[in-house]
Motif scaffolding. Structure first.
Motif, PDB file in Angstrom:
ATOM      1  N   SER A 403      75.089   9.985 -58.484  1.00  0.00           N
ATOM      2  CA  SER A 403      73.946  10.411 -57.676  1.00  0.00           C
ATOM      3  C   SER A 403      73.445   9.206 -56.888  1.00  0.00           C
ATOM      4  O   SER A 403      73.271   8.122 -57.456  1.00  0.00           O
ATOM      5  CB  SER A 403      72.833  10.949 -58.581  1.00  0.00           C
ATOM      6  N   VAL A 404      73.229   9.398 -55.581  1.00  0.00           N
ATOM      7  CA  VAL A 404      72.837   8.291 -54.707  1.00  0.00           C
ATOM      8  C   VAL A 404      71.693   8.733 -53.803  1.00  0.00           C
ATOM      9  O   VAL A 404      71.751   9.810 -53.189  1.00  0.00           O
ATOM     10  CB  VAL A 404      74.023   7.824 -53.833  1.00  0.00           C
ATOM     11  N   LEU A 405      70.651   7.911 -53.717  1.00  0.00           N
ATOM     12  CA  LEU A 405      69.577   8.144 -52.764  1.00  0.00           C
ATOM     13  C   LEU A 405      70.019   7.572 -51.418  1.00  0.00           C
ATOM     14  O   LEU A 405      70.078   6.356 -51.241  1.00  0.00           O
ATOM     15  CB  LEU A 405      68.285   7.480 -53.237  1.00  0.00           C
ATOM     16  N   VAL A 406      70.366   8.463 -50.489  1.00  0.00           N
ATOM     17  CA  VAL A 406      70.897   8.039 -49.195  1.00  0.00           C
ATOM     18  C   VAL A 406      69.812   7.364 -48.371  1.00  0.00           C
ATOM     19  O   VAL A 406      70.031   6.329 -47.734  1.00  0.00           O
ATOM     20  CB  VAL A 406      71.483   9.247 -48.436  1.00  0.00           C
ATOM     21  N   ARG A 407      68.640   7.963 -48.375  1.00  0.00           N
ATOM     22  CA  ARG A 407      67.468   7.435 -47.691  1.00  0.00           C
ATOM     23  C   ARG A 407      66.258   8.116 -48.317  1.00  0.00           C
ATOM     24  O   ARG A 407      66.417   9.107 -49.044  1.00  0.00           O
ATOM     25  CB  ARG A 407      67.540   7.666 -46.179  1.00  0.00           C
ATOM     26  N   PRO A 408      65.067   7.631 -48.114  1.00  0.00           N
ATOM     27  CA  PRO A 408      63.907   8.238 -48.776  1.00  0.00           C
ATOM     28  C   PRO A 408      63.843   9.753 -48.565  1.00  0.00           C
ATOM     29  O   PRO A 408      63.919  10.251 -47.441  1.00  0.00           O
ATOM     30  CB  PRO A 408      62.716   7.538 -48.104  1.00  0.00           C
ATOM     31  N   LEU A 438      77.025  18.859 -66.260  1.00  0.00           N
ATOM     32  CA  LEU A 438      76.041  19.814 -65.750  1.00  0.00           C
ATOM     33  C   LEU A 438      74.643  19.510 -66.289  1.00  0.00           C
ATOM     34  O   LEU A 438      73.647  19.714 -65.577  1.00  0.00           O
ATOM     35  CB  LEU A 438      76.463  21.239 -66.094  1.00  0.00           C
ATOM     36  N   GLN A 439      74.570  19.053 -67.540  1.00  0.00           N
ATOM     37  CA  GLN A 439      73.262  18.691 -68.071  1.00  0.00           C
ATOM     38  C   GLN A 439      72.698  17.492 -67.318  1.00  0.00           C
ATOM     39  O   GLN A 439      71.498  17.420 -67.028  1.00  0.00           O
ATOM     40  CB  GLN A 439      73.379  18.383 -69.560  1.00  0.00           C
ATOM     41  N   TRP A 440      73.577  16.547 -66.983  1.00  0.00           N
ATOM     42  CA  TRP A 440      73.174  15.405 -66.154  1.00  0.00           C
ATOM     43  C   TRP A 440      72.727  15.872 -64.772  1.00  0.00           C
ATOM     44  O   TRP A 440      71.746  15.369 -64.217  1.00  0.00           O
ATOM     45  CB  TRP A 440      74.359  14.445 -66.036  1.00  0.00           C
ATOM     46  N   LEU A 441      73.445  16.874 -64.204  1.00  0.00           N
ATOM     47  CA  LEU A 441      73.073  17.406 -62.895  1.00  0.00           C
ATOM     48  C   LEU A 441      71.671  17.989 -62.925  1.00  0.00           C
ATOM     49  O   LEU A 441      70.872  17.773 -61.994  1.00  0.00           O
ATOM     50  CB  LEU A 441      74.088  18.469 -62.464  1.00  0.00           C
ATOM     51  N   ILE A 442      71.336  18.713 -63.991  1.00  0.00           N
ATOM     52  CA  ILE A 442      69.988  19.273 -64.121  1.00  0.00           C
ATOM     53  C   ILE A 442      68.949  18.157 -64.153  1.00  0.00           C
ATOM     54  O   ILE A 442      67.893  18.245 -63.502  1.00  0.00           O
ATOM     55  CB  ILE A 442      69.895  20.142 -65.391  1.00  0.00           C
ATOM     56  N   TYR A 476      76.884  26.724 -63.457  1.00  0.00           N
ATOM     57  CA  TYR A 476      76.574  26.023 -62.204  1.00  0.00           C
ATOM     58  C   TYR A 476      75.775  26.932 -61.268  1.00  0.00           C
ATOM     59  O   TYR A 476      74.813  26.498 -60.625  1.00  0.00           O
ATOM     60  CB  TYR A 476      77.872  25.577 -61.532  1.00  0.00           C
ATOM     61  N   TYR A 477      76.154  28.190 -61.201  1.00  0.00           N
ATOM     62  CA  TYR A 477      75.471  29.165 -60.345  1.00  0.00           C
ATOM     63  C   TYR A 477      73.993  29.285 -60.749  1.00  0.00           C
ATOM     64  O   TYR A 477      73.098  29.360 -59.895  1.00  0.00           O
ATOM     65  CB  TYR A 477      76.172  30.515 -60.484  1.00  0.00           C
ATOM     66  N   THR A 478      73.759  29.301 -62.059  1.00  0.00           N
ATOM     67  CA  THR A 478      72.387  29.380 -62.557  1.00  0.00           C
ATOM     68  C   THR A 478      71.588  28.140 -62.155  1.00  0.00           C
ATOM     69  O   THR A 478      70.405  28.226 -61.804  1.00  0.00           O
ATOM     70  CB  THR A 478      72.389  29.528 -64.088  1.00  0.00           C
ATOM     71  N   ILE A 479      72.248  26.971 -62.193  1.00  0.00           N
ATOM     72  CA  ILE A 479      71.579  25.730 -61.787  1.00  0.00           C
ATOM     73  C   ILE A 479      71.205  25.779 -60.310  1.00  0.00           C
ATOM     74  O   ILE A 479      70.084  25.407 -59.921  1.00  0.00           O
ATOM     75  CB  ILE A 479      72.492  24.517 -62.078  1.00  0.00           C
ATOM     76  N   VAL A 480      72.126  26.236 -59.472  1.00  0.00           N
ATOM     77  CA  VAL A 480      71.852  26.321 -58.036  1.00  0.00           C
ATOM     78  C   VAL A 480      70.700  27.280 -57.773  1.00  0.00           C
ATOM     79  O   VAL A 480      69.837  27.024 -56.920  1.00  0.00           O
ATOM     80  CB  VAL A 480      73.121  26.756 -57.270  1.00  0.00           C
ATOM     81  N   ASN A 481      70.653  28.386 -58.520  1.00  0.00           N
ATOM     82  CA  ASN A 481      69.550  29.331 -58.341  1.00  0.00           C
ATOM     83  C   ASN A 481      68.216  28.716 -58.760  1.00  0.00           C
ATOM     84  O   ASN A 481      67.204  28.906 -58.087  1.00  0.00           O
ATOM     85  CB  ASN A 481      69.822  30.604 -59.147  1.00  0.00           C
ATOM     86  N   ARG A 482      68.233  27.985 -59.856  1.00  0.00           N
ATOM     87  CA  ARG A 482      66.970  27.377 -60.323  1.00  0.00           C
ATOM     88  C   ARG A 482      66.455  26.346 -59.310  1.00  0.00           C
ATOM     89  O   ARG A 482      65.246  26.242 -59.068  1.00  0.00           O
ATOM     90  CB  ARG A 482      67.209  26.724 -61.700  1.00  0.00           C
TER      91      ARG A 482
END
Length: 692
Positions: A403-408, A438-442, A476-482
């Motif tokens: 995960s990278v913060l591209v810009r603020p 996926l847990q890290w993604l959340i 993953y679909y549930t994560i995208v919906n949340r």
């Protein structure tokens, strides 16, 4: 060719007989009941009567495995090596010929190529798994299993001798290791790997759900397109380069192996079989000169690129002949090419399924030593550090995600989609959120939501593709919906086509929530023009949501380049102009899907773009159209029957309308031709009857 991952996984051909752990999941699936959101309640579909009869007719429990092995060993040892080529020895007994007919290998191979599975693939999988498990249970050593698999492959002519020997020797060690440590029946294994068409017996080890923090989902805010004239970011998307260091102009492009256009591809039988200078539409990957031409063109035509997303698959398709070091050499060479033309441009990469050797082999972190994949992740961490911050290194070394913060206010998250790959046999040991990705993604998305950041997600295998495991895809679909308010775009590759996938509200299937863009491949494999994608993303202004405002696909006409000796890269289309779209928000893409269902001209335009304007593209009948439109609505794998019911109905209504119009039109024309002369005869006679 229907919707598929263009790499024909050769091992899958063997797996039909002995190692069926690489088969893809189906394009169709059973309908979920009213508990469709609860993965734990997804039970198996009973097998058909036809399949039961086929399996009962061929009872693998009654086979004499010792006799089979002796016959296989005899046939394999009879092969002689002469002038660098293997000559086949005696063919296997009639039993094996009958086995090949029983398994309907031709149909199974076609289903593997197209990812459209039926009970034929399911039966082949169960027979192969049963035989392999029997071999292992009887204490057969790995060397004898390799002989058995090689003998099947060669004698049933599944592939050439060298491909059979290469693929079995390369992959047998890990497959046997998995089977030795696996406690699952053939029904469970094939249901897990192939999907719903094979039935999915309940298995608690492969039914899992991610955990969400106790934070209420923010109220849904319907996205709005930005005003004209607002600043934008220009983004280059490259995918599926498949650079082949051994590509050779003039070599055989029509060989009997999964990758041609090499000096080792055999003799050229006719002038039309010679590989082109810039590439070939047949099963050939990308020469270095074509990649250089593309990158040079991009650097000149798009000097204002803000950053690059690169969604994997760098090595070629010679999966029977690969080594770890060879794949690392291709990765290094391809990265060096990028650095020549874009030395100062930020690049955000994602890992493809071809980077590992063997292909698709991505063990979870608990698999260590020689079986582990640390050799690849360590190299990626070293190579990617030129673009990514040091803080991303731990997760790259653990699982090749970051995960990278591209810009603020704007973050990019890159996922390793090989942990959803149903061709990754390691997942049979434990599919529960490998590497806790996926847990890290959340965790990352919740942090982004708390800070008001917008997120773009990158990956290789699209989450709705049949190659993505059902349980992973549905989580993953549930994560995208949340986190629909936080995730404003997704980008994938893998299919080689120019397409997309839509996501819908799990509680309101009519409301579209998100879109995943699937970028075109650089490689022409198979029947495609080389291509790349340019996105325009909302830039820096107070109300920016970082949504995609337009995208362009650029291609090279391969046939023209080979004919005239010079490549011409040109813009094939702009999404907004070509489809007359008001914006590129998910709802507008959803409208486009339904417009294409009713408008054949519009669909044919989409199909031409899907194939990147290739002169070698295939025709598309009604069933093909239904599948292609269904693909666009399928952000969740193995849910197609439910997801695609409405769009299928729309296409069928259009078909009936077309027939009605045709019949009516034909009747009207016929009436004009018949009624007038008949009236000239009938009317005078009627008048005569009444008045005279």
């Amino acid at each position: 060719m229907a919707r598929t991952s263009p790499d024909l996984n050769l091992l899958a051909l063997l797996l039909c007989l002995l190692f069926p752990l690489h088969l893809g999941s189906p394009l169709t699936s059973k309908d979920w009941d009213f508990h469709e959101n609860d993965i734990s309640y997804d039970h198996a579909t009973p097998t058909t009567q036809e399949e039961k009869e086929r399996v009962e007719k061929f009872d693998i429990s009654k086979l004499n495995y010792t006799a089979i092995l002796l016959e296989l060993e005899k046939g394999l040892n009879a092969m002689k090596k002469r002038e660098g080529r293997f000559l086949e020895g005696p063919r296997l007994p009639r039993f094996f010929t009958d086995l090949g007919k029983f398994l309907d290998l031709e149909q199974v191979v076609n289903e593997i190529e197209t990812s459209i599975m039926s009970t034929a693939s399911c039966t082949a999988c169960k027979v192969g798994v049963g035989m392999l498990q029997k071999f292992v249970q009887n204490g057969m050593i790995k060397e004898d299993i390799i002989k058995a698999a090689s003998g099947f492959c060669i004698s049933l002519r599944i592939e050439t001798t060298r491909v059979c020997l290469g693929i079995v020797n390369l992959m047998a060690d890990e497959v046997v290791y998995v089977v030795e440590n696996l406690v699952m029946s053939p029904d469970e294994i094939c249901g897990f790997v192939i999907g719903d068409i094979c039935g999915i017996p309940y298995n608690p080890y492969h039914k899992w759900k991610v955990a969400f923090p106790p934070v209420q989902k923010p109220p849904v805010q319907h996205p709005k397109s930005s005003s004209t004239g607002m600043p934008t970011l220009k983004v280059l998307h490259l995918s599926d380069t498949h650079y082949d260091p051994e590509y050779q102009e003039g070599s055989n492009a029509d060989c009997d192996e999964p990758l041609c256009c090499r000096a080792s591809s055999g003799p050229v039988k006719s002038p039309g079989d010679r590989a082109g200078y810039w590439g070939d539409y047949r099963k050939c990957d990308t020469p270095s000169r074509t990649i250089h031409s593309m990158l040079q063109h991009i650097a000149q035509a798009h000097p204002d690129i803000d950053y690059i997303i690169w969604t994997g698959d760098l090595p070629p398709h010679d999966i029977w002949n690969q080594t770890r070091e060879g794949n690392l050499d291709v990765i290094r060479a391809t990265i060096n090419q990028m650095m020549v033309y874009f030395p100062k441009t930020p690049i955000f990469p994602a890992l493809g399924n071809h980077e590992s050797a063997p292909v698709n082999s991505f063990p979870p972190p608990f698999v260590m030593d020689n079986h582990g994949v640390g050799w690849l992740y360590e190299e990626l961490a070293y190579q990617w550090q030129r673009w990514l911050p040091e803080a991303s290194s731990p997760t790259i070394r653990k699982g090749a995600f970051y995960s990278v913060l591209v810009r603020p206010g704007f973050r990019i998250i890159s996922l390793n989609m090989n942990y959803c790959n149903n061709k990754n046999w390691w997942l049979l040991l434990n599919s529960t959120d490998p590497a806790q990705e996926l847990q890290w993604l959340i965790y990352e998305l919740q942090n982004a939501e708390d800070k008001g950041e917008k997120v773009h997600i990158l990956g290789h295998i699209p989450p709705g593709h049949s190659d993505c495991l059902k349980v992973w895809s549905h989580n993953y679909y549930t994560i995208v919906n949340r986190y629909e308010a936080t995730i404003t775009a997704q980008f994938f590759g893998h299919t080689h086509y120019d397409e997309f996938e839509l996501f819908y509200d799990e509680n309101d299937r009519h409301r579209v929530t998100n879109i995943a863009y699937i970028g075109p491949s650089v490689t022409s494999y198979y029947k495609l023009n080389p291509g790349y994608r340019i996105y325009y993303v909302e830039g820096e202004f107070p109300t920016s949501q970082k949504v995609v405002t337009d995208h362009e696909t650029w291609v090279m006409n391969l046939e023209e380049a080979n004919r005239y000796g010079h490549p011409r890269w040109y813009q094939l289309y702009s999404a907004r102009r070509a489809y007359n779209m008001r914006n590129l928000l998910p709802e507008e893409w959803n409208r486009l899907v339904y417009k294409m269902a009713l408008d054949d001209n519009l669909f044919r335009k989409y199909q031409r773009f899907y194939w990147k304007n290739s002169v070698a593209r295939e025709d598309c009948d009604s069933e093909c159209k239904k599948r292609m439109l269904c693909d666009l609505k399928s952000g969740r794998s193995n849910d197609r029957k439910y997801t695609c019911a409405k769009i299928t109905e729309q296409v069928e209504i259009q078909e009936r309308t077309d027939w009605t119009d045709w019949i009516y039109s034909g009747f009207s024309i016929t009436s004009l031709a018949v009624v007038i002369p008949v009236a000239a005869v009938v009317i005078p006679n009627v008048l005569y009857f009444f008045f005279f």
